[in-house]
Design a protein around this motif. Structure first.
Motif, mmCIF file in Angstrom:
data_model
loop_
_atom_site.group_PDB
_atom_site.id
_atom_site.type_symbol
_atom_site.label_atom_id
_atom_site.label_comp_id
_atom_site.label_asym_id
_atom_site.label_seq_id
_atom_site.Cartn_x
_atom_site.Cartn_y
_atom_site.Cartn_z
ATOM 1 N N ASP A 1 34.549 16.150 41.681
ATOM 2 C CA ASP A 1 35.459 16.987 42.448
ATOM 3 C C ASP A 1 36.885 16.451 42.387
ATOM 4 O OD1 ASP A 1 36.169 19.050 44.417
ATOM 5 O OD2 ASP A 1 36.446 17.334 45.761
ATOM 6 N N ARG A 2 37.027 15.133 42.324
ATOM 7 C CA ARG A 2 38.352 14.514 42.288
ATOM 8 C C ARG A 2 38.360 13.422 41.230
ATOM 9 N NH1 ARG A 2 41.733 12.506 47.585
ATOM 10 N NH2 ARG A 2 43.612 11.937 46.459
ATOM 11 N N GLU B 1 47.908 14.287 36.263
ATOM 12 C CA GLU B 1 47.554 12.888 36.521
ATOM 13 C C GLU B 1 46.310 12.777 37.405
ATOM 14 O OE1 GLU B 1 49.088 9.805 35.716
ATOM 15 O OE2 GLU B 1 50.251 10.919 34.242
ATOM 16 N N GLU B 2 46.147 13.701 38.345
ATOM 17 C CA GLU B 2 45.021 13.668 39.279
ATOM 18 C C GLU B 2 44.742 15.096 39.725
ATOM 19 O OE1 GLU B 2 43.773 11.458 43.473
ATOM 20 O OE2 GLU B 2 45.651 10.945 42.490
ATOM 21 N N TYR B 3 43.472 15.387 40.001
ATOM 22 C CA TYR B 3 43.130 16.714 40.501
ATOM 23 C C TYR B 3 42.073 16.621 41.583
ATOM 24 C CZ TYR B 3 38.708 16.758 37.891
ATOM 25 O OH TYR B 3 37.459 16.468 37.430
ATOM 26 N N CYS B 4 42.010 17.651 42.417
ATOM 27 C CA CYS B 4 40.961 17.797 43.424
ATOM 28 C C CYS B 4 40.595 19.280 43.471
ATOM 29 C CB CYS B 4 41.416 17.310 44.790
ATOM 30 S SG CYS B 4 40.104 17.398 46.026
ATOM 31 N N ILE B 5 39.389 19.594 43.053
ATOM 32 C CA ILE B 5 38.967 20.993 42.972
ATOM 33 C C ILE B 5 38.758 21.589 44.360
ATOM 34 C CG2 ILE B 5 37.132 22.525 42.160
ATOM 35 C CD1 ILE B 5 36.769 20.575 39.796
ATOM 36 N N GLU C 1 40.020 20.816 47.308
ATOM 37 C CA GLU C 1 41.244 20.996 48.084
ATOM 38 C C GLU C 1 42.262 21.870 47.352
ATOM 39 O OE1 GLU C 1 42.720 17.208 49.360
ATOM 40 O OE2 GLU C 1 40.776 16.613 50.143
ATOM 41 N N GLY C 2 42.058 22.117 46.055
ATOM 42 C CA GLY C 2 42.894 23.045 45.305
ATOM 43 C C GLY C 2 44.266 22.524 44.947
ATOM 44 N N TRP C 3 44.364 21.300 44.424
ATOM 45 C CA TRP C 3 45.669 20.763 44.020
ATOM 46 C C TRP C 3 45.530 19.868 42.804
ATOM 47 C CZ3 TRP C 3 45.481 15.544 43.946
ATOM 48 C CH2 TRP C 3 44.679 14.889 44.869
ATOM 49 N N VAL C 4 46.653 19.726 42.095
ATOM 50 C CA VAL C 4 46.793 18.752 41.022
ATOM 51 C C VAL C 4 48.085 18.002 41.246
ATOM 52 C CG1 VAL C 4 45.500 20.072 39.296
ATOM 53 C CG2 VAL C 4 47.960 20.357 39.452
ATOM 54 N N LYS C 5 48.168 16.789 40.733
ATOM 55 C CA LYS C 5 49.397 16.006 40.807
ATOM 56 C C LYS C 5 49.923 15.823 39.394
ATOM 57 C CE LYS C 5 48.599 13.818 45.141
ATOM 58 N NZ LYS C 5 48.829 12.682 45.976
ATOM 59 N N ILE C 6 51.198 16.158 39.220
ATOM 60 C CA ILE C 6 51.847 16.019 37.928
ATOM 61 C C ILE C 6 53.068 15.127 38.103
ATOM 62 C CG2 ILE C 6 51.008 18.223 37.043
ATOM 63 C CD1 ILE C 6 53.772 19.370 37.663
ATOM 64 N N PRO C 7 53.441 14.367 37.072
ATOM 65 C CA PRO C 7 54.606 13.484 37.204
ATOM 66 C C PRO C 7 55.910 14.271 37.174
ATOM 67 C CG PRO C 7 53.677 13.305 35.013
ATOM 68 C CD PRO C 7 52.764 14.202 35.802
ATOM 69 N N SER C 8 56.851 13.825 37.973
ATOM 70 C CA SER C 8 58.195 14.401 37.969
ATOM 71 C C SER C 8 58.867 14.038 36.648
ATOM 72 C CB SER C 8 58.996 13.827 39.137
ATOM 73 O OG SER C 8 60.330 14.222 39.046
ATOM 74 N N PRO C 9 59.620 14.966 36.047
ATOM 75 C CA PRO C 9 60.223 14.666 34.744
ATOM 76 C C PRO C 9 61.275 13.558 34.772
ATOM 77 C CG PRO C 9 60.795 16.878 35.472
ATOM 78 C CD PRO C 9 59.854 16.317 36.482
ATOM 79 N N LYS C 10 61.983 13.369 35.903
ATOM 80 C CA LYS C 10 63.057 12.385 35.924
ATOM 81 C C LYS C 10 62.952 11.357 37.038
ATOM 82 C CE LYS C 10 66.470 15.350 33.779
ATOM 83 N NZ LYS C 10 67.794 15.942 33.894
ATOM 84 N N GLU D 1 40.342 24.398 37.919
ATOM 85 C CA GLU D 1 39.099 24.347 37.159
ATOM 86 C C GLU D 1 39.205 23.198 36.163
ATOM 87 O OE1 GLU D 1 37.854 28.122 35.456
ATOM 88 O OE2 GLU D 1 39.285 29.098 36.792
ATOM 89 N N ALA D 2 38.187 22.369 36.123
ATOM 90 C CA ALA D 2 38.132 21.257 35.155
ATOM 91 C C ALA D 2 37.000 21.533 34.183
ATOM 92 C CB ALA D 2 37.898 19.941 35.882
#
Length: 82
Positions: free
Chosen positions: A12-13, A45-49, A51-60, A78-79
């Motif tokens: 799930d995560r 970078e990380e996901y949780c199905i 809770e419905g979120w993903v974490k992506i890195p900030s570009p700067k 969805e993974a």
């Protein structure tokens, strides 16, 4: 193409960062894809199905340790194995 039925079910995560408690290296032996609201994202970078979120890195933006700040994107997650 690999047989995805013989692969273990994705958790799930899951996190790509080895310092995270949600990092399990065994899952990364195969390519994993992430769909966010029906669109494939390649910088997750990380996901949780559940809770419905993903974490992506900030570009700067970087934190005080030089690591990129994480932005949270919410939606239907969805993974899958590629």
């Amino acid at each position: 193409m690999t047989d995805t039925k013989s692969l273990p079910a994705l958790p799930d995560r899951l996190s790509v960062n080895p310092r995270s408690p949600h990092h399990v290296a065994d899952y990364f032996e195969h390519d994993i894809g992430i769909l966010v609201n029906g669109k494939e994202r390649f910088n997750v970078e990380e996901y949780c199905i559940s809770e419905g979120w993903v974490k992506i890195p900030s570009p700067k933006a970087l934190d005080r340790h030089g690591q990129p700040l994480m932005m949270t994107v919410k939606g239907t997650i969805e993974a899958f194995y590629k």
